[in-house]
Structures are given as structure tokens and as C-alpha cells.
Design an enzyme around this catalytic site. Structure first.
Site, PDB file in Angstrom:
ATOM      1  N   ASP A  34      54.723  20.599 -62.127  1.00 33.98           N
ATOM      2  CA  ASP A  34      53.587  21.460 -62.498  1.00 33.98           C
ATOM      3  C   ASP A  34      54.014  22.734 -63.211  1.00 33.98           C
ATOM      4  O   ASP A  34      53.273  23.707 -63.216  1.00 33.98           O
ATOM      5  CB  ASP A  34      52.729  21.786 -61.266  1.00 33.98           C
ATOM      6  CG  ASP A  34      53.353  22.832 -60.362  1.00 33.98           C
ATOM      7  OD1 ASP A  34      54.595  22.957 -60.379  1.00 33.98           O
ATOM      8  OD2 ASP A  34      52.598  23.531 -59.668  1.00 33.98           O
ATOM      9  N   GLU A  35      55.208  22.744 -63.780  1.00 40.14           N
ATOM     10  CA  GLU A  35      55.611  23.981 -64.464  1.00 40.14           C
ATOM     11  C   GLU A  35      56.484  23.729 -65.684  1.00 40.14           C
ATOM     12  O   GLU A  35      57.204  22.729 -65.760  1.00 40.14           O
ATOM     13  CB  GLU A  35      56.330  24.921 -63.497  1.00 40.14           C
ATOM     14  CG  GLU A  35      57.578  24.349 -62.897  1.00 40.14           C
ATOM     15  CD  GLU A  35      58.351  25.389 -62.096  1.00 40.14           C
ATOM     16  OE1 GLU A  35      58.814  26.381 -62.685  1.00 40.14           O
ATOM     17  OE2 GLU A  35      58.489  25.198 -60.879  1.00 40.14           O
ATOM     18  N   ASP A  95      52.468  27.633 -64.684  1.00 44.30           N
ATOM     19  CA  ASP A  95      52.567  26.979 -63.378  1.00 44.30           C
ATOM     20  C   ASP A  95      51.144  26.660 -62.909  1.00 44.30           C
ATOM     21  O   ASP A  95      50.289  27.538 -62.866  1.00 44.30           O
ATOM     22  CB  ASP A  95      53.259  27.944 -62.395  1.00 44.30           C
ATOM     23  CG  ASP A  95      53.533  27.303 -61.038  1.00 44.30           C
ATOM     24  OD1 ASP A  95      54.713  27.211 -60.658  1.00 44.30           O
ATOM     25  OD2 ASP A  95      52.566  26.911 -60.358  1.00 44.30           O
TER      26      ASP A  95
HETATM   27  P1  TTP Z   1      54.472  24.929 -56.180  1.00 48.33           P
HETATM   28  O1  TTP Z   1      54.195  25.310 -57.586  1.00 48.33           O
HETATM   29  O2  TTP Z   1      55.580  25.614 -55.461  1.00 48.33           O
HETATM   30  O3  TTP Z   1      53.169  25.155 -55.289  1.00 48.33           O
HETATM   31  P2  TTP Z   1      51.649  24.875 -55.583  1.00 48.33           P
HETATM   32  O4  TTP Z   1      51.422  24.424 -56.979  1.00 48.33           O
HETATM   33  O5  TTP Z   1      51.142  23.956 -54.525  1.00 48.33           O
HETATM   34  O6  TTP Z   1      50.988  26.295 -55.319  1.00 48.33           O
HETATM   35  P3  TTP Z   1      51.013  27.628 -56.212  1.00 48.33           P
HETATM   36  O7  TTP Z   1      51.818  27.340 -57.439  1.00 48.33           O
HETATM   37  O8  TTP Z   1      49.575  27.926 -56.495  1.00 48.33           O
HETATM   38  O9  TTP Z   1      51.629  28.645 -55.316  1.00 48.33           O
HETATM   39  O10 TTP Z   1      54.749  23.379 -56.078  1.00 48.33           O
HETATM   40  C1  TTP Z   1      54.156  22.436 -56.940  1.00 48.33           C
HETATM   41  C2  TTP Z   1      53.856  21.154 -56.185  1.00 48.33           C
HETATM   42  O11 TTP Z   1      55.046  20.652 -55.600  1.00 48.33           O
HETATM   43  C3  TTP Z   1      52.879  21.358 -55.039  1.00 48.33           C
HETATM   44  O12 TTP Z   1      51.529  21.275 -55.430  1.00 48.33           O
HETATM   45  C4  TTP Z   1      53.282  20.294 -54.074  1.00 48.33           C
HETATM   46  C5  TTP Z   1      54.765  20.089 -54.310  1.00 48.33           C
HETATM   47  N1  TTP Z   1      55.538  20.738 -53.226  1.00 48.33           N
HETATM   48  C6  TTP Z   1      55.949  19.960 -52.152  1.00 48.33           C
HETATM   49  O13 TTP Z   1      55.699  18.753 -52.110  1.00 48.33           O
HETATM   50  N2  TTP Z   1      56.660  20.563 -51.144  1.00 48.33           N
HETATM   51  C7  TTP Z   1      56.951  21.896 -51.140  1.00 48.33           C
HETATM   52  O14 TTP Z   1      57.596  22.399 -50.201  1.00 48.33           O
HETATM   53  C8  TTP Z   1      56.515  22.694 -52.260  1.00 48.33           C
HETATM   54  C9  TTP Z   1      56.812  24.168 -52.304  1.00 48.33           C
HETATM   55  C10 TTP Z   1      55.818  22.067 -53.266  1.00 48.33           C
HETATM   56 CA    CA Z   2      52.291  25.545 -58.802  1.00 49.39          CA
END
Ligand code: TTP
Ligand code: CA
Length: 362
Positions: free
Chosen positions: A109-110, A9
Site C-alpha cells: 500500500d505504499e 500510503d
Molecule cells: P500499514 O500501512 O502499516 O498500516 P495500515 O495501512 O493498516 O494503516 P495506516 O497506514 O492508516 O496507519 O500497513 C499496510 C497493510 O499491511 C495493512 O493494511 C495490513 C498489513 N499489515 C499487517 O498485516 N500486519 C502488520 O503488523 C502491519 C503493520 C500491517
Molecule cells: Ca497504510
């Protein structure tokens, strides 16, 4: 051989991409926003960097509220640019695919990946692979990520979230229960506030509580499918396979060119070691390929591909090199100078299938 699964991730993904593109932002709060356009402040925060999170900024928060929380703090509110994040995501997934073979991408992103065969079921090998992967993504894309390694998807996903950002958490199969025991139930993928609340109302508040609750009791609350999932997951059990997105296995490899160029010979020369390596992987797995793609990343970091489907699957190296050369000859005039180049073989099939196909057609 014991199964080993990974989950990768990317950290604060959209905001991290913005930092990569403008490194001076790094030490201040960065908020990626979806502006609805009604007023200057209407809209929500999509995500933010960890500096912003120190001020209580969260995904989904109204921009106006985020601005109040950051009153007097120099912070950047950036308009979300999905195309840009998708381009980074595509390139990271190419790197990942090159290292692990089959992967199951579950978000921008995962992704999950099964590295049982590649590591011989050995966790020390898996750890080394994950460290190499993190290093590669950092050096090629300047992005940090968090990786979890475990005996299945449920544990790997929880592990990747365990230490963030820039984490690597390895949970060996014998350690899953002790690893899970201190975590809250909502760490299990798919357990949202509603499920957690219902469990709590029934006196199930900790992971060990859930792990020791008979499935039949959970079934009354959630129905059979979710009950079995919750019981197994809280016990660190899960046998869901990692499924490649398109159901097709692929082999790919990207390299950074010695110099930016649009000369076919130069691109292919630089790519030769990678071509041989990817071909070796094909042969060592007794596979034939049917599709081949040339992948180019231009100076503006946009991703371009050209693909060809062969009439008959093959594992012949000269054919691979010839096709790649032709594909780049077609791609380069359209794109211009490339910074990075790569190859992908897909439509992979077992030699066994191939033999039966030949028998059938001859
Ligand atoms: P996540 O992997 O949930 O969050 P992140 O990568 O920003 O942070 P981390 O993994 O370090 O905790 O989500 C991936 C992407 O999806 C994030 O960069 C932006 C998008 N996203 C949104 O647009 N709205 C949201 O509510 C969430 C949770 C994520
Ligand atoms: Ca992430």
C-alpha cells in the site's frame, strides 16, 4: 531545479478495502484478522480501521485481546483476503503510475515517486498534483490515502505519516529542519525500538539531539552506514534515488468505460483520448516503447492484462493504436465485460539509444 519526491500510503489499507466492499461497516470497528484456526479466537489482528483504533486495537494484537477490548461493541472481525487487497493495490499503483510515471513500490500500500521534472521543481505544482491524485484514487477506487511531499525520500515518507488518514503534508526544502525538529526520532524510516533505545541510553532523545550529534560518535554505536544515514536523515538530507521496481520506465493510463462492455471497438473508442495522451507523454520525453499492454478491469474488479513485445521499439501512434486493438481483441473473449480499461507502454528507451541502435544495425 530542486528535487521533489512524494510518498503515498493508503490509509488502514486492508480494513479500508473491506469497508469499500461493505460500506455499512464504516461506522463500526473493522478488524482484519489472520485466524490461525486452532480455536475460534486464535490468531492476530492484521490491521483495523480508525474506529477500532479508538479502542486501542493495534496490528499484531491477539484476536482474543481485541475481542476483550471491544466487549459489548458491535464490531466486525474479517478474515484476511490478500488476493483481494492485491487487486486493489495493483489498480491504485496503475493510477499512480499514470500520474507520475516512474514509481518505486515499497509495500502493498505504499510507493515513492519522483516528480521533479513533472512539476518543474515547483512545490505549488507538486501540491496540485498530489491533490489530483488523492481525488482520482478516491473517485476510482473509493480509497483514501495520505501523501507526503518533500525534497527527498526520507522527508516524503515522514510527511505521509504526519497527518493520517486522508492527509497531505508538503515540506518544502527550506522547511525540513523545522518540520523534523518536533518529531520523535523513531519517525525516521528504519529506526525501530532497538535503535531508539540505544540512542536514548546515549542521551540522544530528540530529533535536534540526533541532528547535532557528530557522525563519528554515532559511528561508534551503529557502524558507518547507519551512522551516516541517521545523521543525514535527522538533518532532512537524503539523496537516495527513486528506483522503478523493474528498472524499466513505464507510461500508463486507465479509464472507466462509459458502459461495461466486451466489444473491442467500444473499449478502444473510449480509450482513444487516453491513448493519445499517453502517446504525447512518450513523444514529449523523446522516448520509444518496446512493450505494450492492454489492461482490463472486469465487473468483479479483477485485473487482467495482455502484453506484446515489439521487434523494434517505436514511438509511432498508429502502431500503438493497432497493437492495443489487437491486444484487447485477444483479452476480451477471455474476460468478458470490462468496467475499466487501460494501456501501458514499457521497455521505454531514449531516442538517443534508438539512433545508436539503428546506426549499429544498419
Ligand atoms: P500499514 O500501512 O502499516 O498500516 P495500515 O495501512 O493498516 O494503516 P495506516 O497506514 O492508516 O496507519 O500497513 C499496510 C497493510 O499491511 C495493512 O493494511 C495490513 C498489513 N499489515 C499487517 O498485516 N500486519 C502488520 O503488523 C502491519 C503493520 C500491517
Ligand atoms: Ca497504510
Amino acid at each position: 531545479m530542486s528535487r521533489i519526491v512524494g510518498h503515498l500510503d493508503l490509509d488502514y489499507f486492508y480494513a479500508q478495502v473491506e469497508e469499500v466492499e461493505a460500506p455499512s461497516l464504516k461506522d463500526t470497528p473493522v478488524l482484519v484478522c489472520v485466524f490461525s484456526g486452532r480455536t475460534e479466537e486464535s490468531g492476530v489482528v492484521s490491521t483495523s480501521n480508525y474506529k477500532a483504533r479508538e479502542y486501542g486495537i493495534k496490528s499484531g494484537m491477539p484476536i482474543a485481546l481485541a475481542k476483550r477490548r471491544l466487549d459489548g461493541v458491535p464490531a466486525s472481525f474479517i478474515r484476511m483476503d490478500l488476493g483481494k487487497y492485491k487487486a486493489y493495490s495493483d489498480r491504485v499503483m496503475e493510477i499512480l503510475r499514470g500520474e507520475v510515471g516512474v514509481l518505486e513500490q515499497t509495500g502493498i500500500d505504499e510507493a515513492y515517486f519522483d516528480i521533479t521534472k513533472r512539476t518543474g521543481g515547483d512545490y505549488a505544482n507538486a501540491t496540485a498534483l498530489a491533490l489530483g491524485l488523492k481525488q482520482k484514487i478516491l473517485s476510482e477506487e473509493k480509497l483514501s490515502c495520505s501523501i507526503g511531499i518533500g525534497p527527498n525520500k526520507v522527508v516524503a515518507k515522514i510527511a505521509s505519516d504526519f497527518k493520517k488518514p486522508d492527509g497531505l503534508t508538503v515540506v518544502r526544502s527550506g522547511d525540513t529542519r523545522s518540520f523534523l525538529s518536533s518529531l520523535s526520532i523513531d519517525k525516521i524510516s528504519g529506526v525501530g525500538p532497538k535503535t531508539a533505545k540505544l540512542l536514548e541510553e546515549n542521551g540522544i532523545t530528540t530529533m535536534p539531539d540526533l541532528a547535532s550529534t557528530p557522525t563519528e560518535r554515532l559511528e561508534d554505536l551503529f557502524g558507518k552506514k547507519l551512522a551516516v544515514y541517521l545523521h543525514n536523515a535527522s538533518n532532512g538530507l537524503d539523496d537516495e534515488p527513486v528506483v522503478d521496481g523493474g528498472g524499466i520506465t513505464q507510461l500508463s493510463r486507465m479509464i472507466t468505460l462509459k458502459h461495461d462492455t466486451h466489444a473491442v471497438d467500444k473499449v478502444v473508442d473510449d480509450l482513444l483520448p487516453a491513448l493519445r495522451e499517453v502517446h504525447e507523454r512518450l513523444v514529449s520525453r523523446n522516448l520509444f516503447f518496446r512493450n505494450v499492454s492492454a489492461i482490463g478491469i472486469a465487473k468483479d474488479l479483477s485485473l487482467h492484462t495482455k502484453s506484446k513485445t515489439l521487434e523494434t521499439p517505436t514511438n509511432d501512434y498508429p502502431v500503438l493504436e493497432k497493437e492495443v486493438r489487437e491486444l484487447f481483441a485477444a483479452l476480451l473473449p477471455e474476460v468478458g465485460d470490462l468496467r475499466r480499461a487501460g494501456v501501458r507502454m514499457s521497455g521505454l528507451q531514449d531516442m538517443v539509444d534508438q539512433h545508436s541502435l539503428t546506426e549499429f544495425t544498419s
